[in-house]
Design an enzyme around this catalytic site. Structure first.
Site, PDB file in Angstrom:
ATOM      1  N   ASP A 220     -30.630  19.594 -28.037  1.00  0.00           N
ATOM      2  CA  ASP A 220     -30.980  18.338 -28.697  1.00  0.00           C
ATOM      3  C   ASP A 220     -30.803  18.444 -30.208  1.00  0.00           C
ATOM      4  O   ASP A 220     -30.265  17.532 -30.850  1.00  0.00           O
ATOM      5  CB  ASP A 220     -32.399  17.891 -28.327  1.00  0.00           C
ATOM      6  CG  ASP A 220     -33.418  19.016 -28.376  1.00  0.00           C
ATOM      7  OD1 ASP A 220     -33.032  20.202 -28.502  1.00  0.00           O
ATOM      8  OD2 ASP A 220     -34.634  18.725 -28.278  1.00  0.00           O
ATOM      9  N   ASP A 244     -19.957  19.675 -21.597  1.00  0.00           N
ATOM     10  CA  ASP A 244     -19.275  18.415 -21.326  1.00  0.00           C
ATOM     11  C   ASP A 244     -19.769  17.334 -22.280  1.00  0.00           C
ATOM     12  O   ASP A 244     -18.980  16.593 -22.878  1.00  0.00           O
ATOM     13  CB  ASP A 244     -19.529  18.014 -19.869  1.00  0.00           C
ATOM     14  CG  ASP A 244     -18.598  16.920 -19.383  1.00  0.00           C
ATOM     15  OD1 ASP A 244     -17.632  16.583 -20.096  1.00  0.00           O
ATOM     16  OD2 ASP A 244     -18.829  16.403 -18.286  1.00  0.00           O
ATOM     17  N   ASP A 248     -17.598  15.638 -25.706  1.00  0.00           N
ATOM     18  CA  ASP A 248     -17.346  14.210 -25.896  1.00  0.00           C
ATOM     19  C   ASP A 248     -17.853  13.765 -27.265  1.00  0.00           C
ATOM     20  O   ASP A 248     -17.183  12.992 -27.968  1.00  0.00           O
ATOM     21  CB  ASP A 248     -18.050  13.400 -24.802  1.00  0.00           C
ATOM     22  CG  ASP A 248     -17.212  13.279 -23.546  1.00  0.00           C
ATOM     23  OD1 ASP A 248     -16.201  13.993 -23.434  1.00  0.00           O
ATOM     24  OD2 ASP A 248     -17.571  12.482 -22.661  1.00  0.00           O
TER      25      ASP A 248
END
Length: 348
Positions: A220, A244, A248
């Site tokens: 986070d 993943d 992005d």
């Protein structure tokens, strides 16, 4: 002169536009350097394969890939497949699992002159590709998701020493060739047994590389650091799902997912695959940015031992963008074919 036999799996959505673009650029770059030859082997995959072979990933495709040097995989739109095919592993997930393509390497590098949210970003996400919290890859047979009752759904996250060791070593070797900074991303403050294990083993492996600066962040907190100071990072190593998501994010921060390439590799084979999806909303309209697919192909060539060809392609892409020839996602007006033609012209 060696001839490399490479598979071509165009996929769904914008795949039939961007994969042929990558093939054209690779052919032009190989011809310009005169160091190798490429033989392309087209193979069925995706919705077209369901229509022609009754399966999104026919057995003939998988068996042919086994004998090739590598392949280009276009995006797939598995969510749009008929229900009986949606229940299976999607083509990408199956190939990664079947061929043990444990390292998903995803660079994020901003292009000069483009509206990058983090100008100067130049990092690589090294994502463990075979287990973690992605349950379609975390068991020998079937998946790690199940429902013991109609009101309870359970997912297993799998973390093993051999899998963590090999992605950690790949990340360290990559950092050694770059700016010598490795960042381990985890959630060991909460997921102590699983991602704490990942952190521990990555640090064990990194100890074999005293030349590296090594730090770590919770997943986070890492998203915040990337937004605020993404240009400060070099190589990030993390588990499957975190990787993943982060890749992005970094692709978009660098300018667009349309420029985000990746390679999926084991020790003896590799698959080039753009990090983005099939974008069915713009398919067939000539709007797709082929950069990520072209750059993924360049990564495959570098993995095959053709770094001079890969460098030529990367330079061609960057010079084309610097000249103001850009697709819509980068603020330009060039179509997919116009952009591809400009890159090829620059390779001559």
């Amino acid at each position: 002169m060696r001839t490399f036999r490479l598979g071509v799996l165009t996929g769904d959505g914008i795949g039939p536009e961007i994969v042929p673009a990558a093939v054209e650029v690779i052919d032009a770059a190989v011809a310009a350097t005169d160091t190798a030859a490429v033989e392309w082997v087209p193979l069925p995959v995706g919705a077209a394969a369901i229509e022609s072979h009754g399966d999104a990933l026919p057995e003939v495709t998988v068996e042919t890939l086994r004998g090739l040097d590598g392949w280009l995989l276009g995006p797939h739109d598995s969510a749009a497949y008929p229900e009986e095919h949606r229940r299976k592993l999607n083509p990408s997930g199956y190939l990664r699992k079947h061929f043990d393509l444990f390292a998903n390497i995803r660079p994020a590098k901003a292009f000069d002159g483009t509206p990058a949210l983090v100008p100067g970003m130049d990092l690589v996400v090294a994502r463990e590709n075979t287990e973690g919290f992605y349950t379609d890859r975390s068991t020998y047979r079937g998946t790690g998701e199940f429902m013991p009752t109609a009101d309870v759904a359970i997912a297993m996250g799998i973390f093993t020493r051999p899998a963590i060791e090999r992605i950690a070593r790949q990340a360290c070797e990559l950092a050694l060739r770059r700016r010598r900074h490795l960042t381990i991303v985890h959630k060991a403050n909460v997921l102590r047994t699983t991602t704490g294990f990942f952190l521990e083993i990555c640090r064990e492996i990194a100890a074999d590389y005293p030349q590296l600066e090594v730090d770590d962040f919770h997943i986070d907190a890492m998203t915040v650091h990337l937004v605020r100071r993404g240009a400060d990072f070099d190589v990030l190593v993390t588990e499957n799902m975190f990787g993943d998501i982060l890749s992005d994010l970094t692709g978009e921060l660098a300018g667009s997912l349309g420029i985000a390439p990746s390679i999926n590799a084991s020790h003896d084979r590799a698959m080039a695959q753009a990090a983005h999806g099939s974008a069915p909303d713009i398919a067939g309209r000539g709007l797709a940015n082929p950069t990520a697919m072209i750059a993924s192909g360049a990564m495959l060539l570098d993995w095959l031992g053709l770094p001079e060809v890969a460098e030529r392609i990367d330079l061609g892409l960057r010079e084309t963008v610097a000249q103001g020839i850009r697709t819509a996602d980068l603020g330009g007006t060039a179509s997919t074919t116009e952009f591809t033609a400009a890159v090829i012209k620059g390779l001559a």
